[in-house]
Scaffold this active site. Structure first.
Site, PDB file in Angstrom:
ATOM      1  CG  ASP A  93     -64.985 -77.695  -1.364  1.00 35.52           C
ATOM      2  OD1 ASP A  93     -65.916 -78.498  -1.183  1.00 35.52           O
ATOM      3  OD2 ASP A  93     -64.058 -77.541  -0.563  1.00 35.52           O
ATOM      4  CG  ASN A 153     -53.879 -77.376   3.484  1.00 34.30           C
ATOM      5  OD1 ASN A 153     -54.971 -77.419   4.047  1.00 34.30           O
ATOM      6  ND2 ASN A 153     -53.760 -77.336   2.176  1.00 34.30           N
ATOM      7  CG  HIS A 203     -58.039 -76.906   2.800  1.00 33.96           C
ATOM      8  ND1 HIS A 203     -57.574 -77.710   1.789  1.00 33.96           N
ATOM      9  CD2 HIS A 203     -58.926 -77.687   3.495  1.00 33.96           C
ATOM     10  CE1 HIS A 203     -58.151 -78.898   1.858  1.00 33.96           C
ATOM     11  NE2 HIS A 203     -58.984 -78.904   2.891  1.00 33.96           N
ATOM     12  CD  GLU A 232     -55.655 -76.389  -1.003  1.00 37.41           C
ATOM     13  OE1 GLU A 232     -55.860 -76.384   0.231  1.00 37.41           O
ATOM     14  OE2 GLU A 232     -55.463 -77.436  -1.640  1.00 37.41           O
TER      15      GLU A 232
HETATM   16  C1  F6R Z   1     -64.707 -80.348   1.627  1.00 33.39           C
HETATM   17  C2  F6R Z   1     -63.955 -79.215   2.163  1.00 33.39           C
HETATM   18  C3  F6R Z   1     -62.624 -79.424   2.809  1.00 33.39           C
HETATM   19  C4  F6R Z   1     -62.657 -80.498   3.895  1.00 33.39           C
HETATM   20  C5  F6R Z   1     -61.262 -80.710   4.472  1.00 33.39           C
HETATM   21  C6  F6R Z   1     -61.251 -81.781   5.536  1.00 33.39           C
HETATM   22  O1  F6R Z   1     -65.920 -79.907   1.088  1.00 33.39           O
HETATM   23  O2  F6R Z   1     -64.399 -78.114   2.046  1.00 33.39           O
HETATM   24  O3  F6R Z   1     -62.168 -78.211   3.352  1.00 33.39           O
HETATM   25  O4  F6R Z   1     -63.554 -80.097   4.899  1.00 33.39           O
HETATM   26  O5  F6R Z   1     -60.380 -81.066   3.458  1.00 33.39           O
HETATM   27  O6  F6R Z   1     -61.531 -83.016   4.959  1.00 33.39           O
HETATM   28  P1  F6R Z   1     -61.823 -84.298   5.871  1.00 33.39           P
HETATM   29  O7  F6R Z   1     -63.102 -84.052   6.557  1.00 33.39           O
HETATM   30  O8  F6R Z   1     -61.923 -85.427   4.893  1.00 33.39           O
HETATM   31  O9  F6R Z   1     -60.672 -84.423   6.804  1.00 33.39           O
END
Ligand code: F6R
Length: 262
Positions: free
Chosen positions: A76, A147, A149, A154
């Site tokens: 992403d 959440n 994702h 989302e």
């Molecule tokens: C980032 C991504 C997100 C993160 C998620 C967890 O490329 O795809 O899904 O993996 O937001 O983020 P952290 O690791 O910072 O808790």
């Protein structure tokens, strides 16, 4: 409750989990290099993979792990952010991995969220094409949002979703706002879709820290639910959940019998 195919790997400490994930990636690259085959990696950003990338960099420097035949696709990127912005995922990948290993720049693919709005649909279609042309993703690394994702899929996100423009929700805003000045954080992002992710031949979702304990408990009891996008992973034939002890602390059976793991 539907049976889960997710393999559960639990480690006492964060660093053990990070090293286990890095070791699996390194072994895959090494084995495919030996066979003269390219390796296609799907990569994540955020706090979770930082230690994984540090270990891969160490193996490159100290053991000669060779990235020259690796191609990468990131999950992403924010929309409307210059690739040079320090909070962009382009900058993150350069900082933590790309600038530190022998990965040719033209073999790295990060969605071009900085393009004008009218070009984004074509960028998403082209990203899917590039994954197909590379032969699909051998190994996809995932983190998980509080959440539920994966990527920036989302809730609610359908299991059929492909790479597309999405609106970031309030939980994600809170999680990522530290990298931005007040009011500067983008509301939109481009993300690989859930279906795109599920086409990967191997998927490892790493969840580290107490902050992920509640969503791990929710994931344990939720299947194929657009309101918990990671729940589609239960039906993948070759996916693993890698946890440290704090992330697994609320699971009903952290040894993994419910999740079908070891
Ligand atoms: C980032 C991504 C997100 C993160 C998620 C967890 O490329 O795809 O899904 O993996 O937001 O983020 P952290 O690791 O910072 O808790």
């Amino acid at each position: 409750m539907l049976p889960s195919k997710l393999e559960l790997q639990s480690f006492p400490r964060r660093n053990d989990a990070e090293i286990a994930v890095a070791a699996e990636i390194a072994d895959l690259i090494h084995d495919r290099n030996q066979e003269g085959l390219p390796t296609v990696l799907g990569l994540a950003t955020g706090s979770t993979p930082i230690g994984v990338y540090a270990e891969l960099v160490r193996r490159h420097r100290e053991q000669g792990l060779d990235f020259s035949a690796v191609t990468t696709f990131n999950l992403d990127e924010f929309v409307g952010l210059s690739p040079q912005h320090p909070a962009s995922f382009h900058a993150f990948m350069d900082q933590h991995l790309f600038s530190k290993v022998n990965l040719p720049k033209d073999q790295t693919h990060v969605l071009a969220g900085h393009l004008p709005m009218e070009a984004l649909e074509e960028e998403c279609a082209s990203f899917e094409d590039r994954i197909r042309q590379a032969g699909g993703i051998d190994f996809q690394l995932l983190g998980i949002g509080r959440n539920g994702h994966i990527g920036f899929n989302e809730p609610p996100s359908s299991g059929d979703s492909r790479t597309r423009l999405v609106t970031l929700d309030a939980t994600t805003h809170r999680a990522y706002q530290d990298g931005f000045a007040a009011g500067e954080m983008p509301n939109y992002a481009l993300t690989m879709g859930v279906a795109t992710i599920l086409e990967s031949r191997r998927i490892v979702l790493a969840a580290l820290g107490e902050v992920k304990a509640d969503i791990m408990l929710a994931l344990q009891g939720t299947f194929d639910d657009p309101d918990l996008p990671a729940s589609f992973l239960h039906r993948h034939p070759n996916a693993a959940l890698v946890l440290d002890a704090p992330a697994g602390s609320k699971l009903k059976d952290p040894t993994g019998s419910q999740a079908g793991g070891k």
